[in-house]
Write a protein that holds these residues in place. Structure first.
Motif, PDB file in Angstrom:
ATOM      1  N   LEU A  16       0.863  -1.174   0.000  1.00  0.00           N
ATOM      2  CA  LEU A  16       0.000   0.000   0.000  1.00  0.00           C
ATOM      3  C   LEU A  16       0.905   1.231   0.000  1.00  0.00           C
ATOM      4  N   LEU A  17       0.484   2.231  -0.757  1.00  0.00           N
ATOM      5  CA  LEU A  17       1.273   3.459  -0.825  1.00  0.00           C
ATOM      6  C   LEU A  17       1.011   4.302   0.424  1.00  0.00           C
ATOM      7  N   VAL A  18       2.066   4.889   0.941  1.00  0.00           N
ATOM      8  CA  VAL A  18       1.929   5.786   2.084  1.00  0.00           C
ATOM      9  C   VAL A  18       2.419   7.189   1.722  1.00  0.00           C
ATOM     10  N   ASP A  19       3.498   7.253   0.971  1.00  0.00           N
ATOM     11  CA  ASP A  19       4.113   8.544   0.684  1.00  0.00           C
ATOM     12  C   ASP A  19       4.828   8.454  -0.654  1.00  0.00           C
ATOM     13  N   LEU A  63     -12.078   3.171  -3.135  1.00  0.00           N
ATOM     14  CA  LEU A  63     -10.690   3.291  -3.569  1.00  0.00           C
ATOM     15  C   LEU A  63     -10.214   4.737  -3.664  1.00  0.00           C
ATOM     16  N   GLY A  64     -11.124   5.683  -3.666  1.00  0.00           N
ATOM     17  CA  GLY A  64     -10.719   7.084  -3.658  1.00  0.00           C
ATOM     18  C   GLY A  64      -9.995   7.451  -2.368  1.00  0.00           C
ATOM     19  N   HIS A  65     -10.105   6.561  -1.364  1.00  0.00           N
ATOM     20  CA  HIS A  65      -9.485   6.864  -0.081  1.00  0.00           C
ATOM     21  C   HIS A  65      -8.257   6.013   0.188  1.00  0.00           C
ATOM     22  N   LEU A  66      -7.716   5.453  -0.882  1.00  0.00           N
ATOM     23  CA  LEU A  66      -6.352   4.935  -0.809  1.00  0.00           C
ATOM     24  C   LEU A  66      -5.427   6.113  -0.545  1.00  0.00           C
ATOM     25  N   LEU A  67      -4.435   5.859   0.289  1.00  0.00           N
ATOM     26  CA  LEU A  67      -3.480   6.914   0.612  1.00  0.00           C
ATOM     27  C   LEU A  67      -2.464   7.058  -0.523  1.00  0.00           C
ATOM     28  N   GLY A 124      -4.298  13.428   2.118  1.00  0.00           N
ATOM     29  CA  GLY A 124      -3.462  12.869   1.062  1.00  0.00           C
ATOM     30  C   GLY A 124      -4.050  11.671   0.340  1.00  0.00           C
ATOM     31  N   HIS A 125      -5.349  11.497   0.398  1.00  0.00           N
ATOM     32  CA  HIS A 125      -5.973  10.383  -0.310  1.00  0.00           C
ATOM     33  C   HIS A 125      -5.978  10.649  -1.821  1.00  0.00           C
ATOM     34  N   LEU A 126      -6.125   9.567  -2.572  1.00  0.00           N
ATOM     35  CA  LEU A 126      -6.201   9.681  -4.027  1.00  0.00           C
ATOM     36  C   LEU A 126      -7.207  10.739  -4.454  1.00  0.00           C
ATOM     37  N   GLU A 127      -8.390  10.719  -3.841  1.00  0.00           N
ATOM     38  CA  GLU A 127      -9.437  11.673  -4.211  1.00  0.00           C
ATOM     39  C   GLU A 127      -9.025  13.116  -3.947  1.00  0.00           C
ATOM     40  N   ALA A 128      -8.152  13.331  -2.950  1.00  0.00           N
ATOM     41  CA  ALA A 128      -7.722  14.687  -2.602  1.00  0.00           C
ATOM     42  C   ALA A 128      -6.694  15.232  -3.586  1.00  0.00           C
TER      43      ALA A 128
END
Lengths: 345, 345
Positions: A189-192, B186-190, B204-208
């Motif tokens: 999973l991506l973090v940064d 999945l929009g809330h993957l970091l 920092g989520h994908l959606e952001a």
């Protein structure tokens, strides 16, 4: 796939009715462990040998076969009751593996030549019993699901935090595998996205920040840069044995650099738990692995806090973040479930 | 859950044998669309009305009921053949929803008072037909799985990129739901834990970073800071209508700030695709939504490239990243599958 196919009833129904005992093998980077595992979760006739990774794949396969033969011999020499018959062999292996063909693909910690080894076929050939093989984290999730922290849960995520970070996902009572058996690699999973390189070739993954090897690497960097005299002393004293436990110990001794490194790792883990909750809506996140075990509530607390503050409301209200319960036996116990599920369907 | 429970055979088997037609409703933030949907994927008697979000929940529910009644009237006034019977109503709704109780929980785009609305019960009460309701992205995945880009796939991930970013996960032929029906967000993957705040409360989520609203926000910021005169002119000219399409147009016109913003969004999406491949090992990532559709290969290309360079070898070799095929009809077509799966099991 249906809208209401969330089948009620027991999860993993085949294990309790297993018509015999299982030869369980836990192949790890440092140790090969084997035992007879009974359907009630009892382990008997344990053995453990060093993994001869540096002697090549044949040596590793041979050591696995000998360990299983030893265990079978002790089992057969002992008067037994209802569990008198061995019905199969279950193997927990470092990933990646192909669980459908029983092949160990190219694990980083079994030596450079250990590639595409058909371990299940070798062991079946030598012992004459049906073999089921899967990735260690998948087998661990099976173990925790039947005998450990996730008993009775239909939807849970297993994460192990030690030298590396791995995972497994159980959704509606079924283990996610994917067409190549590769699903569940939660360490990636991506973090940064501007973070450190990951061993897999990616960047800024959870494993690159929060794993034992990442923490050790950051500790060495803080020693080399002069940021921490204590870490520098520990690196000098421990040499190649320097690792995350030493960084954790330096934090306990009040070292600010060690504290920053550990906070960073705990924060990365906590942030990933938010994504896990939003994406999987699990009942449980079961956290295993030596690093998480050593940290205890210090590791789980920030994760719980992040989830309750930042994950989706319904999913956050549902989930519990709990420690794994099976410790070092998780692979041997999971092997029962692995064999049971292959046998029963 | 078994080790080899990857059932061969057709996925979604109940749809082809559906014993009648379905009233399909696609409730969106701006439009309510309805139609009769046949088991072969034909849509008839379409209607569309503006969503009266600002008039409160009762007005929205009333508009849904009237749209369905209109469609049913046209259907019943038309001589039909084998599909003459209406067997149920399928509803695609903005999330979060409780698909098991048919409740729309608290979607951000249906007005502030739209909370915990038992939409399925209201519509069942008014129309006297069984109602199945699910989140729009779940319904879209069902549509693409049966009639669109994922026909025949047992393991795929659906991602929609428009104002927001949503998703759905199909694993071994089954839609992941989770105990609260919330799985798949999945929009809330970091992507970047030091990135911008997300609408959900996270960071920092994908959606952001990669959604239409995130791109518009970044475009406004570049306009306000003086970084881009072109974006400043577009913001002034478009007012509240300024959005991601204008940033994309500014990129096409050679504006460096717009290019940076769009690259950042494409990179965040591509990085998330690596995690999706490592975690789910899917056959396909099906990408829908107006923003991804507008960008086309420009959006998908970097994702394919990132996956092939950086995801796990076996999983990367397997997966294809493809555009969705059903466009604006995806919700109406998915409703057939939703009803079929509830009816058939």
């Amino acid at each position: 796939m249906t809208a209401d196919d969330r089948t009620p009833g027991p999860v993993w129904p085949t294990v309790a009715s297993l018509p015999g005992a299982v030869l369980a093998l836990d192949l790890g980077g440092t140790q090969i462990r084997a035992a007879v595992a009974l359907a009630d979760g009892t382990l008997r006739h344990r053995t453990a040998v060093r993994t001869p990774s540096s002697d090549g794949p044949d040596a590793v396969v041979g050591a696995c076969i000998r360990a299983l033969e030893d265990v079978r011999r002790s089992f057969e020499a002992t008067p037994t009751g209802a569990n008198g018959r061995l019905i199969g062999i279950g193997i927990s292996s470092p990933g990646p593996v192909d669980p459908f063909r029983g092949v160990v693909v190219d694990p980083p910690n079994l030596g450079p030549d250990f590639r595409d080894v058909p371990l299940a076929a070798h062991i079946d050939g030598a012992l004459g019993l049906p073999v089921a093989l899967d990735r260690d984290t998948q087998v661990a999730a099976m173990g925790e699901g039947v005998f450990g922290a996730a008993r009775g849960a239909r939807d849970f995520v297993y994460v192990t935090v030690s030298t590396g970070i791995g995972g497994a996902i159980v959704a509606d009572g079924r283990l996610l595998r994917g067409p190549d058996g590769g699903a569940g690699e939660l360490g990636h999973l991506l973090v940064d996205r501007s973070g450190p390189a990951c061993g897999c070739g990616g960047v800024g993954h959870l494993e690159a920040i929060a794993s034992g090897s990442a923490i050790a690497r950051a500790g060495r960097a803080a020693a080399a840069s002069g940021e921490s005299a204590l870490l520098a002393r520990l690196v000098a004293a421990e040499g190649p044995g320097f690792g995350a436990p030493h960084v954790a110990a330096a934090e306990d001794a009040g070292d600010p650099a060690a504290s920053r490194i550990m906070d960073d790792a705990r924060d990365a883990f906590a942030s990933s738990c938010i994504a896990i909750v939003d994406v999987f809506n699990p009942e449980l996140i079961v956290v295993g692995g030596s690093l998480a075990r050593g940290q205890g509530e210090r590791w789980l607390g920030p994760a719980r806090d992040a989830v309750s503050r930042r994950a989706f409301r319904l999913a956050a209200r549902r989930v519990r973040v709990v420690p794994s319960q099976l410790g070092d036996d998780v692979g041997l116990l999971g092997a029962i479930v692995l064999v049971g599920s292959r046998a029963g369907g």
